[in-house]
Design a protein around this motif. Structure first.
Motif, short mmCIF file in Angstrom:
data_model
loop_
_atom_site.label_atom_id
_atom_site.label_comp_id
_atom_site.label_asym_id
_atom_site.label_seq_id
_atom_site.Cartn_x
_atom_site.Cartn_y
_atom_site.Cartn_z
N ALA A 178 -33.45 3.63 -62.22
CA ALA A 178 -33.40 3.73 -63.68
C ALA A 178 -32.00 4.09 -64.16
O ALA A 178 -31.49 3.54 -65.15
CB ALA A 178 -34.41 4.76 -64.16
N CYS A 234 -36.75 -5.93 -66.69
CA CYS A 234 -37.38 -4.97 -67.61
C CYS A 234 -36.40 -3.85 -67.96
O CYS A 234 -36.24 -3.49 -69.11
CB CYS A 234 -38.64 -4.40 -66.99
SG CYS A 234 -39.50 -3.16 -68.00
N GLY A 235 -35.71 -3.33 -66.92
CA GLY A 235 -34.77 -2.25 -67.16
C GLY A 235 -33.66 -2.65 -68.12
O GLY A 235 -33.19 -1.84 -68.92
N VAL A 258 -35.66 -3.88 -71.93
CA VAL A 258 -36.12 -2.89 -72.91
C VAL A 258 -35.03 -2.56 -73.92
O VAL A 258 -35.25 -2.66 -75.13
CB VAL A 258 -36.67 -1.63 -72.21
CG1 VAL A 258 -36.87 -0.50 -73.23
CG2 VAL A 258 -37.99 -1.93 -71.52
N GLY A 317 -40.14 1.54 -65.23
CA GLY A 317 -40.66 2.86 -65.56
C GLY A 317 -39.92 3.50 -66.72
O GLY A 317 -38.94 2.96 -67.24
N ALA A 318 -40.39 4.67 -67.10
CA ALA A 318 -39.89 5.34 -68.30
C ALA A 318 -38.68 6.21 -68.06
O ALA A 318 -38.12 6.76 -69.00
CB ALA A 318 -41.01 6.18 -68.92
N SER A 322 -35.88 4.46 -69.81
CA SER A 322 -36.21 3.46 -70.83
C SER A 322 -37.08 3.99 -71.96
O SER A 322 -37.38 3.24 -72.89
CB SER A 322 -36.93 2.27 -70.17
OG SER A 322 -36.10 1.65 -69.20
N ALA A 323 -37.50 5.23 -71.91
CA ALA A 323 -38.43 5.73 -72.91
C ALA A 323 -37.84 5.71 -74.32
O ALA A 323 -38.52 5.33 -75.28
CB ALA A 323 -38.88 7.15 -72.55
N ALA A 346 -37.54 2.13 -75.58
CA ALA A 346 -38.91 1.60 -75.68
C ALA A 346 -39.57 2.06 -76.97
O ALA A 346 -40.33 1.31 -77.59
CB ALA A 346 -39.73 2.05 -74.48
N GLN A 397 -44.84 6.41 -63.76
CA GLN A 397 -43.67 5.99 -64.53
C GLN A 397 -43.94 4.69 -65.29
O GLN A 397 -43.51 4.51 -66.43
CB GLN A 397 -42.46 5.82 -63.61
CG GLN A 397 -41.77 7.11 -63.26
CD GLN A 397 -41.06 7.71 -64.45
OE1 GLN A 397 -40.32 7.03 -65.17
NE2 GLN A 397 -41.29 8.99 -64.69
N LEU A 457 -43.95 4.30 -69.36
CA LEU A 457 -43.16 3.35 -70.13
C LEU A 457 -44.05 2.56 -71.09
O LEU A 457 -43.68 2.36 -72.25
CB LEU A 457 -42.42 2.40 -69.19
CG LEU A 457 -41.57 1.31 -69.87
CD1 LEU A 457 -40.60 1.90 -70.88
CD2 LEU A 457 -40.83 0.48 -68.83
N ALA A 504 -44.75 4.69 -73.94
CA ALA A 504 -43.58 4.94 -74.80
C ALA A 504 -43.29 3.80 -75.76
O ALA A 504 -42.60 4.00 -76.77
CB ALA A 504 -42.36 5.20 -73.93
#
Length: 244
Positions: free
Chosen positions: A108, A149-150, A153, A171-172, A175-176, A179, A201, A205, A208
């Motif tokens: 992340a 995705c990473g 977002v 996962g978050a 990225s939270a 997101a 995670q 996400l 979030a």
């Protein structure tokens, strides 16, 4: 934007291009004219703009939906040169994992750094492609899982032209915050036994995401396991519903 080659197969026109030092590829229906929906696709880590999963989905979006699809090699991937700084960080992270640090957190952290470069690159690519007569300024969507995705977002959060997104295998951890700024419809894919992104995670996400319309698709298997064929069917229906 400079077109460097063009081919056609099974009704799909493929144009390889460069935008500055960014190598990319655009797929459109053979003989297409006028404005159409556009899907921006982000490939996974260690892959490239014409990875099999990208190619399969792109051809289906073009043939069945009449969409345009564009993808680019992210820094250090595909036809782009090795980035010394990113290469150094990757090497350091491998050593940190061996030393017992959390893999998901390191992934992340790295993706957040790369996103600061790719988000403006993808926005410039979107500008350039939508100036083409056979693409135009129609509605746009985004598809990307894992690294896609990473990076996706923060791209979707920053880009108002994106009206729907398929994200997943992320996962978050980093990225939270972006997101929470995503409000467009989202389909989110996750592997229930993912060894790279802990289940908690992935669920965090999804939770979030600020979208009022979001659906979670969880399938058994590890991170790199092939997603079921019906997920591709679902993605086609999802983009058709929101972009046409």
């Amino acid at each position: 934007m400079r077109i460097i080659s063009e081919t056609s197969s099974d009704g799909v026109r493929e144009q390889l291009f460069t935008l500055g030092d960014i190598p990319g590829v655009l797929w459109t229906p053979d003989g297409a004219t006028g404005t159409r929906p556009l899907i921006v696709m982000g490939h996974g880590g260690g892959q490239h703009k014409k990875a099999p999963g990208i190619l399969t989905r792109a051809h289906r979006f073009v043939r069945e939906c009449g969409f345009a699809v564009v993808a680019a090699d992210v820094p250090g991937h595909g036809d782009r040169p090795v980035d010394p700084e990113y290469d150094r960080v990757n090497t350091e992270n491998q050593a940190r994992v061996v030393a017992g640090e959390d893999l998901a957190a390191l992934i992340a952290e790295f993706q957040a750094v790369v996103a600061r470069q790719t988000v403006p690159e993808w926005q410039a690519m979107l500008d350039a492609v939508q100036r083409l007569d056979h693409v135009g300024t129609g509605p746009a969507g985004y598809w990307g899982v894992s690294l896609g995705c990473g990076l996706g977002v923060p791209f979707v959060a920053a880009e108002p032209r994106i009206r729907a997104a398929v994200l997943g295998l992320g996962g978050a951890a980093a990225s939270a915050e972006p997101a929470a700024r995503i409000t467009v419809p989202v389909e989110f894919l996750m592997q229930w036994d993912d060894e790279r992104v802990p289940r908690t995670q992935g669920l965090a996400l999804f939770d979030a995401l600020g979208s009022a319309e979001k659906t979670l698709h969880a399938n058994p298997g590890k991170h790199a396991d092939i997603l079921p064929a019906y997920e591709l069917d679902s993605t086609v229906h999802f983009f058709t519903r929101h972009l046409t």
